[in-house]
Structure formats: C-alpha cells, structure tokens
Design a protein around this motif. Structure first.
Motif, PDB file in Angstrom:
ATOM      1  N   GLN A 158      -9.083 -62.825 -42.659  1.00  0.00           N
ATOM      2  CA  GLN A 158      -9.220 -62.850 -41.625  1.00  0.00           C
ATOM      3  C   GLN A 158     -10.074 -63.467 -40.141  1.00  0.00           C
ATOM      4  O   GLN A 158      -9.878 -64.282 -39.759  1.00  0.00           O
ATOM      5  CB  GLN A 158      -9.164 -61.038 -41.205  1.00  0.00           C
ATOM      6  N   LYS A 185       2.941 -55.262 -44.453  1.00  0.00           N
ATOM      7  CA  LYS A 185       1.043 -54.798 -44.429  1.00  0.00           C
ATOM      8  C   LYS A 185       0.872 -56.056 -45.645  1.00  0.00           C
ATOM      9  O   LYS A 185       0.054 -56.548 -45.013  1.00  0.00           O
ATOM     10  CB  LYS A 185       1.057 -54.169 -44.937  1.00  0.00           C
ATOM     11  N   THR A 186       1.898 -56.417 -46.122  1.00  0.00           N
ATOM     12  CA  THR A 186       0.809 -57.187 -47.673  1.00  0.00           C
ATOM     13  C   THR A 186       2.449 -58.111 -47.738  1.00  0.00           C
ATOM     14  O   THR A 186       1.812 -58.774 -48.991  1.00  0.00           O
ATOM     15  CB  THR A 186       1.073 -56.509 -48.547  1.00  0.00           C
ATOM     16  N   VAL A 224       6.297 -63.501 -38.139  1.00  0.00           N
ATOM     17  CA  VAL A 224       4.977 -63.954 -38.048  1.00  0.00           C
ATOM     18  C   VAL A 224       4.281 -63.509 -38.812  1.00  0.00           C
ATOM     19  O   VAL A 224       3.936 -64.706 -40.136  1.00  0.00           O
ATOM     20  CB  VAL A 224       4.472 -64.458 -36.898  1.00  0.00           C
ATOM     21  N   GLY A 225       4.130 -62.992 -39.406  1.00  0.00           N
ATOM     22  CA  GLY A 225       3.374 -62.601 -40.281  1.00  0.00           C
ATOM     23  C   GLY A 225       3.772 -62.454 -41.971  1.00  0.00           C
ATOM     24  O   GLY A 225       2.969 -62.375 -42.855  1.00  0.00           O
ATOM     25  N   THR A 226       4.990 -62.340 -42.223  1.00  0.00           N
ATOM     26  CA  THR A 226       6.013 -62.316 -42.773  1.00  0.00           C
ATOM     27  C   THR A 226       6.478 -63.089 -43.663  1.00  0.00           C
ATOM     28  O   THR A 226       7.149 -64.088 -44.737  1.00  0.00           O
ATOM     29  CB  THR A 226       5.840 -61.046 -43.818  1.00  0.00           C
ATOM     30  N   HIS A 248       4.098 -66.416 -29.387  1.00  0.00           N
ATOM     31  CA  HIS A 248       4.043 -66.545 -31.340  1.00  0.00           C
ATOM     32  C   HIS A 248       1.832 -66.565 -31.200  1.00  0.00           C
ATOM     33  O   HIS A 248       2.406 -66.197 -31.934  1.00  0.00           O
ATOM     34  CB  HIS A 248       3.935 -68.120 -31.477  1.00  0.00           C
ATOM     35  N   SER A 249       1.857 -66.699 -29.963  1.00  0.00           N
ATOM     36  CA  SER A 249      -0.302 -66.319 -30.226  1.00  0.00           C
ATOM     37  C   SER A 249      -0.104 -64.884 -30.420  1.00  0.00           C
ATOM     38  O   SER A 249      -0.845 -65.075 -31.164  1.00  0.00           O
ATOM     39  CB  SER A 249      -0.171 -67.526 -28.798  1.00  0.00           C
ATOM     40  N   ILE A 274      -2.750 -65.565 -42.286  1.00  0.00           N
ATOM     41  CA  ILE A 274      -1.946 -65.055 -41.478  1.00  0.00           C
ATOM     42  C   ILE A 274      -0.918 -63.939 -42.264  1.00  0.00           C
ATOM     43  O   ILE A 274      -1.279 -62.294 -42.035  1.00  0.00           O
ATOM     44  CB  ILE A 274      -0.717 -65.251 -40.360  1.00  0.00           C
ATOM     45  N   VAL A 317       0.008 -64.357 -33.631  1.00  0.00           N
ATOM     46  CA  VAL A 317      -0.497 -64.657 -34.789  1.00  0.00           C
ATOM     47  C   VAL A 317      -2.195 -64.087 -34.818  1.00  0.00           C
ATOM     48  O   VAL A 317      -2.955 -63.711 -35.386  1.00  0.00           O
ATOM     49  CB  VAL A 317      -0.766 -66.200 -34.710  1.00  0.00           C
ATOM     50  N   ARG A 318      -2.004 -63.975 -33.599  1.00  0.00           N
ATOM     51  CA  ARG A 318      -3.801 -63.402 -33.474  1.00  0.00           C
ATOM     52  C   ARG A 318      -4.168 -62.170 -33.273  1.00  0.00           C
ATOM     53  O   ARG A 318      -4.782 -61.143 -33.595  1.00  0.00           O
ATOM     54  CB  ARG A 318      -4.237 -63.178 -31.546  1.00  0.00           C
ATOM     55  N   LEU A 360      -5.492 -71.064 -23.252  1.00  0.00           N
ATOM     56  CA  LEU A 360      -5.320 -71.061 -23.770  1.00  0.00           C
ATOM     57  C   LEU A 360      -3.511 -70.855 -24.300  1.00  0.00           C
ATOM     58  O   LEU A 360      -2.749 -70.864 -24.966  1.00  0.00           O
ATOM     59  CB  LEU A 360      -5.203 -68.763 -23.296  1.00  0.00           C
ATOM     60  N   LEU A 383      -5.203 -62.202 -22.507  1.00  0.00           N
ATOM     61  CA  LEU A 383      -4.204 -63.263 -22.296  1.00  0.00           C
ATOM     62  C   LEU A 383      -3.117 -63.084 -22.378  1.00  0.00           C
ATOM     63  O   LEU A 383      -2.575 -64.579 -21.877  1.00  0.00           O
ATOM     64  CB  LEU A 383      -4.303 -63.820 -24.303  1.00  0.00           C
ATOM     65  N   ARG A 387      -2.440 -60.248 -35.581  1.00  0.00           N
ATOM     66  CA  ARG A 387      -3.345 -60.060 -37.036  1.00  0.00           C
ATOM     67  C   ARG A 387      -4.229 -60.810 -37.177  1.00  0.00           C
ATOM     68  O   ARG A 387      -5.174 -60.444 -38.796  1.00  0.00           O
ATOM     69  CB  ARG A 387      -1.567 -61.523 -38.130  1.00  0.00           C
ATOM     70  N   SER A 388      -4.577 -61.602 -36.660  1.00  0.00           N
ATOM     71  CA  SER A 388      -6.041 -62.103 -37.108  1.00  0.00           C
ATOM     72  C   SER A 388      -7.017 -61.714 -36.749  1.00  0.00           C
ATOM     73  O   SER A 388      -8.121 -62.098 -36.465  1.00  0.00           O
ATOM     74  CB  SER A 388      -6.417 -63.524 -37.076  1.00  0.00           C
ATOM     75  N   GLY A 389      -6.987 -60.545 -36.547  1.00  0.00           N
ATOM     76  CA  GLY A 389      -7.771 -59.001 -35.816  1.00  0.00           C
ATOM     77  C   GLY A 389      -8.523 -58.977 -33.867  1.00  0.00           C
ATOM     78  O   GLY A 389      -9.098 -58.158 -33.945  1.00  0.00           O
ATOM     79  N   HIS A 395       0.018 -72.692 -32.272  1.00  0.00           N
ATOM     80  CA  HIS A 395       0.442 -71.991 -32.383  1.00  0.00           C
ATOM     81  C   HIS A 395       2.069 -72.142 -32.399  1.00  0.00           C
ATOM     82  O   HIS A 395       2.856 -71.253 -33.456  1.00  0.00           O
ATOM     83  CB  HIS A 395       0.198 -70.345 -32.401  1.00  0.00           C
ATOM     84  N   GLN A 402      -3.288 -50.160 -39.599  1.00  0.00           N
ATOM     85  CA  GLN A 402      -3.968 -51.268 -39.712  1.00  0.00           C
ATOM     86  C   GLN A 402      -3.150 -52.370 -38.570  1.00  0.00           C
ATOM     87  O   GLN A 402      -2.492 -51.656 -38.587  1.00  0.00           O
ATOM     88  CB  GLN A 402      -3.386 -52.369 -40.769  1.00  0.00           C
ATOM     89  N   VAL A 403      -3.585 -52.951 -38.178  1.00  0.00           N
ATOM     90  CA  VAL A 403      -2.704 -54.257 -36.940  1.00  0.00           C
ATOM     91  C   VAL A 403      -2.238 -54.805 -37.894  1.00  0.00           C
ATOM     92  O   VAL A 403      -2.931 -55.916 -38.818  1.00  0.00           O
ATOM     93  CB  VAL A 403      -3.966 -54.687 -35.621  1.00  0.00           C
TER      94      VAL A 403
END
Lengths: 209, 209
Positions: free
Chosen positions: A136, B36-37, B122-124, B181-182, A126, B185-186, A174, B199, B188-190, A181, B115-116
């Motif tokens: 991704q 971002k990274t 959660v992402g970093t 949380h979902s 992620i 996560v989602r 969902l 959702l 960041r996964s697009g 998650h 970017q999204v």
DNA sequence: CTGTTTTTGTACTTGATCGCATAAAAAACT
DNA sequence: AGTTTTTTATGCGATCAAGTACAAAAACAG
C-alpha cells in the motif's frame, strides 16, 4: 584480454558455478507474470516457468514470493518514472509535455506481448494494498510523487504565462493524475490505445483551457 | 392472515428443509470477502466463513467460485448505479450534482467495517480482466455507462447555460469519470475520506470552470 | 587431477484448495 | 406416523502451492 573495470563478461568470475540467468531480466520476466495474473493469481511455478529458473534458484536470488513482488514493484516504478521524467524534461508547451507523459505511460500499458496489461500498480498492487501495508505504501508513494511532478509542471506553466494567473496548479495536477489512473484502469478493461490517446488529448485540452 | 402477495415470511414454504441463510445477504457477504482480498486471493473456505454457509450449500446456491464472483460484480454495479442515479436526479447545480455523485461513490468506497476497500471493480475486477473476457466486459460496460451518465449531465448543463457554449461535454465526462477512477484507486491505497472529498471538490471546480 | 565453492535440478513434505459423494436434518405432503 | 423433498453438514480424494533437503553440475584454486 584483461579488460579490468566495467561489467564485462570477462569480469573475473566470482568462484563457483555461474548463474544461468541474469537477475535483471529474470526479475522483469517475473514481473510480467505478476502483471498478467496479479499477485495472488500467480504461483511460484508460474514465475519459475516465466523466468526459466527453478524455485530454489528463485528463492536464493530474490527471496520468497512477496520479496519477488516487492522488488518487481520497485523496479516498475523506477522504469516508469524514468520514462515520464524524460517526457517532463523534453521541453515544449504544457499541452505537448502532458501528451508526452501520457504517451510514455501508454507505451508501458500496452507493452505486453500478447495481452494488454495496463499499469502494474493499478492492475496488481491496488488489489493487495488493503491487506498489505508495505505494498500500500509503495503504491501511495508513487502516486504522490506523480502528483508532485504534475503540480511542478503546472506551476511552471502558470509563471510562464501559459496558464491564467488564477489557475490552481494543485487542482490541475490532481486531474492530470486522475487522467493517468483512468488510462491505467481502462487499458486493462479493454480500451484500445488509440481510444485512450484520444481520451488523453481531450483531458489535456480541458486542463490547458 | 392469508396475506397472499409480497415476499412475506408466511409465503407458503416451498417444500423441503428451509434455507438457513438469505441468498441476498449471503451474496453481499461473499462480495465483501472478494472485496477484501481479490478474486484469486479469496478461497471458497474464506467465502464459506464469511457467509456462514458451507461449500456444498454455496455451490448449490450460486455455482462455483467464478459464478459467485460474477454475481457479486453484477450486484455491485447495480447498487452503485442506483446510488449514483439518485444523486444525478436529485436536482441542484452542476457542481452540486457532481459532488453528490462523488459523495455517493465515497460512501461505498469507505463502507468497509474495518478496512477501506475502495471500488470493488477497480480493486478486484481490473486484476482479473485481461485473462477473463467476461469480467473484462462487465467492467468496461459499467465504465461506459458512467461516462454516458456524466456526458448527459454536462450536455444538460450546457443547454441550461451553466456551461459555456463551447464546452465539450464528452471531454468533461471523461474527466469526471477519471476523477471517479482516481478516487477508487486512491481510497484503496490509503487516502482518507476527507482528503478524497477535497480532491473531488478541486476536480469539480475545474470542470465547472 | 583433486578439492572447494556456488548454482542448478530433482524430489519430498506439509498444507491449502476444490469438487463431490454421502449422511443427517428439517420441513411439507399423504 | 411414514414418505418425499430440499437443504445442511461431514468427510474423502485429487490437485496445486510453497518451502526445503540433497545430489549433480560447473566453474576456479592449488
């Protein structure tokens, strides 16, 4: 001794110097290194130390760092879905099945030798996802597949009378994925396994009414 | 013109050469780079480029890389909870309130310029958590606080008759957090924002019966 | 025993990263 | 105008990271 078939050790050696390490176990060890410190936080030297292979051998066997990671990610999804599908197919009530699925996931999330590492995808993929379309997509595909598995099980439950006729299988799926998650995120942030089992049970009890 | 109080620009300059950048905005820009990274994937040169400050100035203002990250993480939680508390306190039915909270979160998750980036934590932070007790604790504390906020709202709803008397506020709160949380996560996964709003709506409809 | 093949192990090159030392700049104080 | 104070800006040095070239090792074939 000429046993012919199978992958036995006596399988007629390929020709040159034999490999010192099995590719499969080496990939698992590399995955564990990524699992601990993430993609960017793991150097090839770390992977070299984890596998016992030196860098040139790593490259010859798996490619560069990104290739290794992608292989590890694919391998992780494969193993995780194998475990979860076993849980889905094990029979039992809806609630029992869901708990088996979560227990399967928790057994992976808490499988680290010394540290708790949570989910490989949520914990490492992620982070890279926004800047890496390939990673991704691999993450998103896995999530969607799990959504579909949950939805199929809820549909089955509804037609079997385990759920009200007006229950929404997609919505429940969902939520079931969201619970997964949440387990993934919380395991990595320090929650205990027993705490997360309780969380899963509470979620299941709501989803099954 | 002697305006005295407030943080006006005419506040009597400290003494030496004035700062070229506001610490607050620089910290936000640094956070965006990390966002971002990830922590390990972001170098001080990246942060330097993002803020326009050079490395010695960064160090003087915020400390080393880890210090910068921790400050950014604290700042993120603060901003996110401010937005969410506004949503919690905005009145309206349980379902309306929950949707406002999720919309607040999504407005942050989709606030990236190009970017999204999903959720900063959660992402970093989740990636670093197992090997960094300080980051792990900051993540866990935030999650627990959100759990408590959701639980308080569900308790309120139950005593107001919005929920059945036998509803379990704690269980519902965990599901509400899981939904958050979902989304994190989602995103960041697009997944798209509209997809995630749907959702959230499905999740809300299940949680509110 | 000698040659071929494949993998292992060592070492070198190049570039990135981080911390720090030091100079230059910009402001207030005297 | 000169001094002091604080920040900005440049650059050096040590370490780490990634890729690759090359020699040594371990097997088989003849």
């Amino acid at each position: 001794m000429r046993s012919s078939t199978k992958t036995a050790k006596t399988e007629k050696r390929p020709r040159g110097r034999p490999r010192a390490y099995e590719p499969e176990t080496a990939l698992r060890q590399a995955a564990e290194a990524f699992w601990k410190t993430g993609y960017s936080g793991t150097s090839l030297d770390d992977i070299s130390a984890a596998t016992g292979m030196n860098r040139p051998s790593l490259r010859a066997a798996f490619g560069d760092k990104h290739d290794i990671y992608v292989k590890a990610l694919n391998d992780y999804w494969e193993r995780k879905f194998e475990l979860m599908h076993k849980a889905f197919a094990s029979g039992g009530s809806l609630a029992e099945t869901l708990m088996k699925v979560y227990d399967a996931a928790l057994s992976i999330y808490f499988s680290g030798d010394d540290q708790v590492l949570g989910c490989f995808v949520v914990g490492t993929a992620i982070t890279e996802a926004p800047g890496d379309p390939q990673i991704q997509k691999l993450a998103a595909d896995g999530f969607r597949k799990l959504d579909a598995d949950f939805e199929a099980r809820f549909k089955l439950a509804r037609s079997a009378g385990e759920l009200n006729a007006d229950a929404d299988p997609k919505a429940l799926a969902l939520l079931a994925s969201a619970t997964m998650h949440s387990l993934a995120v919380r395991a990595r942030s320090g929650s205990s396994k027993t705490e997360l089992r309780k969380l899963a049970q509470k979620a299941v009890s709501v989803m099954c009414e």
